[in-house]
Design an enzyme around this catalytic site. Structure first.
Site, PDB file in Angstrom:
ATOM      1  N   SER A 142      27.615   4.561  42.730  1.00 23.43           N
ATOM      2  CA  SER A 142      26.936   3.263  42.802  1.00 23.43           C
ATOM      3  C   SER A 142      25.784   3.281  41.821  1.00 23.43           C
ATOM      4  O   SER A 142      25.173   4.328  41.568  1.00 23.43           O
ATOM      5  CB  SER A 142      26.407   3.014  44.219  1.00 23.43           C
ATOM      6  OG  SER A 142      25.524   1.902  44.248  1.00 23.43           O
ATOM      7  N   TYR A 155      21.368   5.905  51.412  1.00 22.23           N
ATOM      8  CA  TYR A 155      22.655   5.618  50.774  1.00 22.23           C
ATOM      9  C   TYR A 155      22.597   5.980  49.288  1.00 22.23           C
ATOM     10  O   TYR A 155      23.486   6.668  48.756  1.00 22.23           O
ATOM     11  CB  TYR A 155      23.001   4.145  50.947  1.00 22.23           C
ATOM     12  CG  TYR A 155      24.230   3.691  50.201  1.00 22.23           C
ATOM     13  CD1 TYR A 155      25.502   3.898  50.729  1.00 22.23           C
ATOM     14  CD2 TYR A 155      24.119   3.043  48.974  1.00 22.23           C
ATOM     15  CE1 TYR A 155      26.635   3.468  50.043  1.00 22.23           C
ATOM     16  CE2 TYR A 155      25.244   2.614  48.289  1.00 22.23           C
ATOM     17  CZ  TYR A 155      26.500   2.828  48.823  1.00 22.23           C
ATOM     18  OH  TYR A 155      27.612   2.401  48.141  1.00 22.23           O
TER      19      TYR A 155
END
Length: 253
Positions: A142, A155
């Site tokens: 990501s 995350y």
């Protein structure tokens, strides 16, 4: 650049019942590959495979369950005779909020799914097939792993670690196995809904290319990295974000 041709090859895509995983599985099948789609529940995996049609098979396997992972890889080799591509796509984020407010359970679940599972599946794939025969591994990271964001620290830390593990594995598994990652920006998926659903217009306006991403945008990059078109690419993380990592494009207009 040629159209990727994966005819005769076999891929596993984890977390493939929806979103980027489903789009990647469909794109791999369109490129000629046989694809095993995994999901936590067998019925969800089978439904996703049925949505794609010929060339796709569903297999129920929670990504952090080592026995289930082994069973999936054994099934793939028995069914298709090879395992040429592994897409470590499954991800989760139960740990929204400041890093120091996370309990161990949420922290551990985030890292188990987002980091340990790709290592587990890669290990099994290499030891069962790729180590002797070669292959390509693509991890879903990501752009959050490349920056700091409010509420997403845990995350993003897991994805930053996955970017580094991608580089590490590319060296450890060379020259037989290529290992790369993709780093999506805000994409129209259920996992990312909180980042776009209530304010898509704002996010699109702030994105250089004027829209949020679609799962298919990321799937195309995955197929490229999995294919021979990327035969001299390893240890890289390809950003697929419409320019979001560069900053707020609305300020330049």
């Amino acid at each position: 650049m040629s159209m990727a041709d994966l005819t005769g090859r076999t891929a596993i895509v984890t977390g493939a019942s929806r979103g980027i995983g489903l789009a990647a599985a469909r794109a791999l099948v369109d490129a000629g590959a046989n694809v095993v789609l995994t999901a936590r529940k067998q019925e969800n995996a089978e439904a996703a495979a049925a949505e794609i049609g010929d060339g796709a098979v569903g297999f129920g396997a929670h990504v952090v369950d080592e026995d289930a992972a082994k069973a999936c890889i054994d099934f793939t080799l028995e069914r298709f005779g090879s395992l040429d591509v592994l897409v470590n796509n499954a991800g989760t984020n139960p740990a929204y909020g400041p890093v120091i407010d996370q309990d161990h359970a949420r922290f551990a679940k985030t890292f188990d799914v987002n980091l340990w599972a790709p290592v587990l599946w890669t290990s099994l794939a290499v030891k069962s097939w790729m180590g002797e025969n070669g292959g390509s591994i693509v991890n879903t990271a990501s752009i959050g792993g490349m920056s700091a964001e409010r509420g997403l620290g845990t995350y993003n830390a897991s994805k930053a670690a996955l970017v580094h593990v991608t580089r590490q594995l590319a060296m450890e598994l060379s020259p037989k196995v290529r290992v790369n990652a993709i780093a999506p920006g805000v994409v129209r998926t259920r996992l990312a809904e909180a980042l776009w659903k209530e304010h898509e217009g704002f996010v699109a306006a702030a994105t250089a290319l004027g829209r949020i991403g679609e799962p298919e945008d990321v799937a195309k990059a995955i197929v490229f990295l999995a294919s021979d078109d990327a035969s001299w690419v390893t240890g890289e993380t390809m950003v697929v974000d419409g320019g979001q990592l560069r900053g707020n494009a609305a300020m330049f207009r």
